[in-house]
Design a protein around this motif. Structure first.
Motif, PDB file in Angstrom:
ATOM      1  N   SER A  12       0.746  30.716  28.333  1.00 41.94           N
ATOM      2  CA  SER A  12      -0.204  31.641  27.723  1.00 41.94           C
ATOM      3  C   SER A  12      -0.550  31.104  26.341  1.00 41.94           C
ATOM      4  N   GLY A  13      -1.842  31.033  26.031  1.00 38.23           N
ATOM      5  CA  GLY A  13      -2.254  30.474  24.733  1.00 38.23           C
ATOM      6  C   GLY A  13      -1.922  29.002  24.680  1.00 38.23           C
ATOM      7  N   VAL A  14      -1.292  28.549  23.587  1.00 39.96           N
ATOM      8  CA  VAL A  14      -0.992  27.132  23.417  1.00 39.96           C
ATOM      9  C   VAL A  14       0.312  26.729  24.101  1.00 39.96           C
ATOM     10  N   SER A  15       1.367  27.523  23.889  1.00 35.98           N
ATOM     11  CA  SER A  15       2.675  27.063  24.373  1.00 35.98           C
ATOM     12  C   SER A  15       3.612  28.168  24.838  1.00 35.98           C
ATOM     13  N   LEU A  16       3.151  29.436  24.837  1.00 30.41           N
ATOM     14  CA  LEU A  16       4.057  30.518  25.219  1.00 30.41           C
ATOM     15  C   LEU A  16       4.310  30.527  26.718  1.00 30.41           C
TER      16      LEU A  16
END
Lengths: 178, 178
Positions: free
Chosen positions: A61-65
């Motif tokens: 999710s998003g960049v790295s979650l």
DNA sequence: ATTTGCATGTAATCTGTTACATGATTCA
DNA sequence: TGAATCATGTAACAGATTACATGCAAAT
């Protein structure tokens, strides 16, 4: 009895979810009859994965979650249904600190006893109010094969329970003032 | 929260007892809202003795059977009253496996769902019957300063609860058969 | 920027149950 | 004399809470 196991399997059987979303479900819908903190949910998810009842895939999710989305396996579904179909022998009446205090209420002064009853009454009236608000999300009674059916039944049960408790506390106040 | 501590102190505050007699009390009267096995009671009695809340004297029954009769100390009485007078914030709704199954009942076949409801109804009708029989021991409503007052109130509450559950399950059966 | 919420985990502790263990007393 | 009940305890385990711990994302 591994009830948490079956609560989780049942929810995941409705839709695949992350541990966090499961936690939110426990906080909202199920809180009227079952619940668990995240510190209990995450280890149980790990255990169920090891047992082959569920699998997960990681979504970014998003960049790295990283999110782990869990899904019930065929074995997990079988296991859940077997539990659901088994007879449930009635459990002992649940423990209740308020009732314990009311049991000992003759040891209180008239004022303190009155305060105990009225404080409890207020809290349960408040909960009843919230439950009735919740019920308004159902515009009609769900079909008995829809996921909402059980939701509707237990919400109805919770409302009836709170109404009964308010009635009971009213009677306690009445009898206490004779 | 040490609730068992206060349940024991409350009972011993009514009359001095042995651990075994406490256990019997939990099994009979208190079982509608609190209970403990002997394996939890005996260690707790030891702890309460160490804490100075209770004392005991040993009585010999028959030839050599040792009984420990426990009595609340002044400190224990103070401690108990402080707990009893403190505000009780409402706890989460108690966990309930039956309601959890009913929540998931849309996943069952019509027959299995009917069986679940009717089985529960039968068990609660049975408990209700026992409670009503119990109530007959009161020929009149106890005074609000007698030890029996709390007993009467919680028994009334238990009867109202079982009546409500039977009503609820009746409605569940009704809605399930539409 | 900071706060709130999303997201996941572990460690220590508390509470409670089941099983293990022993022995005396009472009643049939 | 055997079974049920009285009487007391401990050990191992299961279930659940609180606290510790970390880091990203979204909204203000």
């Amino acid at each position: 009895m591994r009830t948490l196991k079956y609560a989780i399997l049942g929810l995941l059987n409705q839709t695949s979810m992350t541990g966090y979303e499961l936690m939110k479900q426990f906080e909202s819908t199920l809180s009227e009859f079952w619940y668990a903190k995240h510190s209990q949910i995450y280890p149980e998810l790990k255990k169920l994965t090891d047992e082959g009842c569920i699998t997960f895939d990681i979504q970014i999710s998003g960049v790295s979650l990283e999110k782990k989305r869990y899904t019930v396996t065929e074995e997990g579904k079988k296991d859940f249904l077997k539990w659901l179909e088994a007879d449930t022998e009635m459990e002992a009446t649940p423990k209740d600190v308020s009732r314990l205090k009311i049991f000992f209420s003759s040891k209180l002064s008239d004022e303190a006893r009155k305060h105990l009853f009225e404080d409890q009454l207020l809290q349960h009236q408040c909960r009843l109010h919230h439950l009735i608000q919740n019920q308004s999300k159902f515009d009609k009674i769900p079909a008995n094969d829809s996921d909402d059916f059980g939701d509707y039944l237990v919400l109805m049960g919770a409302i009836m329970r709170e109404e009964m408790i308010c009635q009971w506390l009213g009677k306690c106040i009445e009898l206490s003032e004779r």
